[in-house]
Design an enzyme around this catalytic site. Structure first.
Site, mmCIF file in Angstrom:
data_model
loop_
_atom_site.group_PDB
_atom_site.id
_atom_site.type_symbol
_atom_site.label_atom_id
_atom_site.label_comp_id
_atom_site.label_asym_id
_atom_site.label_seq_id
_atom_site.Cartn_x
_atom_site.Cartn_y
_atom_site.Cartn_z
ATOM 1 N N ARG A 1 87.893 101.740 72.322
ATOM 2 C CA ARG A 1 89.039 100.824 72.339
ATOM 3 C C ARG A 1 89.855 101.010 73.620
ATOM 4 O O ARG A 1 90.393 100.042 74.165
ATOM 5 C CB ARG A 1 89.928 101.065 71.111
ATOM 6 C CG ARG A 1 89.320 100.604 69.800
ATOM 7 C CD ARG A 1 90.241 100.979 68.644
ATOM 8 N NE ARG A 1 89.730 100.563 67.365
ATOM 9 C CZ ARG A 1 90.017 99.404 66.769
ATOM 10 N NH1 ARG A 1 90.825 98.544 67.359
ATOM 11 N NH2 ARG A 1 89.504 99.106 65.598
ATOM 12 N N ASP B 1 101.097 98.916 66.607
ATOM 13 C CA ASP B 1 100.048 97.946 66.274
ATOM 14 C C ASP B 1 98.811 98.746 65.877
ATOM 15 O O ASP B 1 97.900 98.934 66.679
ATOM 16 C CB ASP B 1 99.778 97.054 67.484
ATOM 17 C CG ASP B 1 98.698 96.015 67.211
ATOM 18 O OD1 ASP B 1 98.504 95.674 66.025
ATOM 19 O OD2 ASP B 1 98.058 95.570 68.171
ATOM 20 N N CYS C 1 97.229 92.715 61.374
ATOM 21 C CA CYS C 1 96.532 91.457 61.075
ATOM 22 C C CYS C 1 95.895 91.605 59.696
ATOM 23 O O CYS C 1 94.745 91.248 59.470
ATOM 24 C CB CYS C 1 95.501 91.105 62.154
ATOM 25 S SG CYS C 1 94.305 92.410 62.496
#
Length: 210
Positions: free
Chosen positions: A15, A61, A113
């Protein structure tokens, strides 16, 4: 306005490489400093950059189930609740660290999300149940005109677009508790947000902030 600095932390090497690639492609390498590091180990007076002590805002996040990515994770699917529990535990740790380890920070935004209560409202409620945090932070109302609010005591937060809040059933299959249908979630036009994605956003503001 070309004057701020963003410090980005990612502990996963893959990531991290993706983040570096995207930041370089966008041309923001001068204003975003990226670190391959677990945010939970970062402190405001970290020796790698003393300016971090001046940070005024944090966006948490975290990794989540991605259950709001309707195109890939349809509402009503089966969830691995052991995995959801592990994700929620890390989410709480990251958010707690943001709220207690940076004395100059005035605002902390938490976003996922995910449509799952376990990763959204319950994470926020777990932090506000801590008297130390509750005495120093309050939830600020995000997008006051937006009609789709967080559940229970998290009405200051928002769900974008109108989401069906997910919860467990006796069979261990998640199903909609409130909100829009799967079709509405997948197609609702929301300015500035992907119509194929759903988000939860909560903002903590320090109580003594002016």
């Amino acid at each position: 306005q070309q004057s701020g600095m963003v410090y980005a932390f990612e502990r996963d090497a893959e990531r991290y490489r993706a983040m570096v690639s995207r930041v370089r492609s966008a041309g923001f390498t001068q204003s975003i400093r990226m670190h391959l590091k677990d945010f939970r180990t970062v402190v405001s007076d970290d020796a790698h950059d003393g300016a971090l002590a001046q940070a005024s805002a944090i966006l948490v996040d975290p990794s989540c189930s991605g259950s709001g990515l309707v195109r890939y994770r349809p509402v009503g699917e089966r969830y691995n609740w052991s995995r959801i529990g592990r994700l929620a535990a890390v989410q709480i740790q990251l958010l707690r660290h943001a709220l207690v380890a940076f004395p100059r920070v005035r605002r902390v935004v938490y976003s996922t999300c995910s449509v799952l209560i376990e990763e959204n409202e319950k994470v926020v409620e777990a932090l506000l149940a801590d008297p130390f945090i509750a005495s120093r932070w309050r939830l600020d109302t995000v997008f006051p005109a937006w009609p789709h609010r967080g559940l229970a005591g998290c009405s200051a937060a928002v769900r974008i677009p109108a989401q069906a809040a997910q919860t467990r059933t006796p069979l261990g299959v998640s199903g909609p508790r409130i909100g829009a249908s799967t079709a509405e979630i997948a197609t609702a036009p929301v300015t500035g947000f992907s119509s194929r994605s759903a988000y939860f956003i909560a903002a903590f503001e320090r109580r003594d902030a002016q």
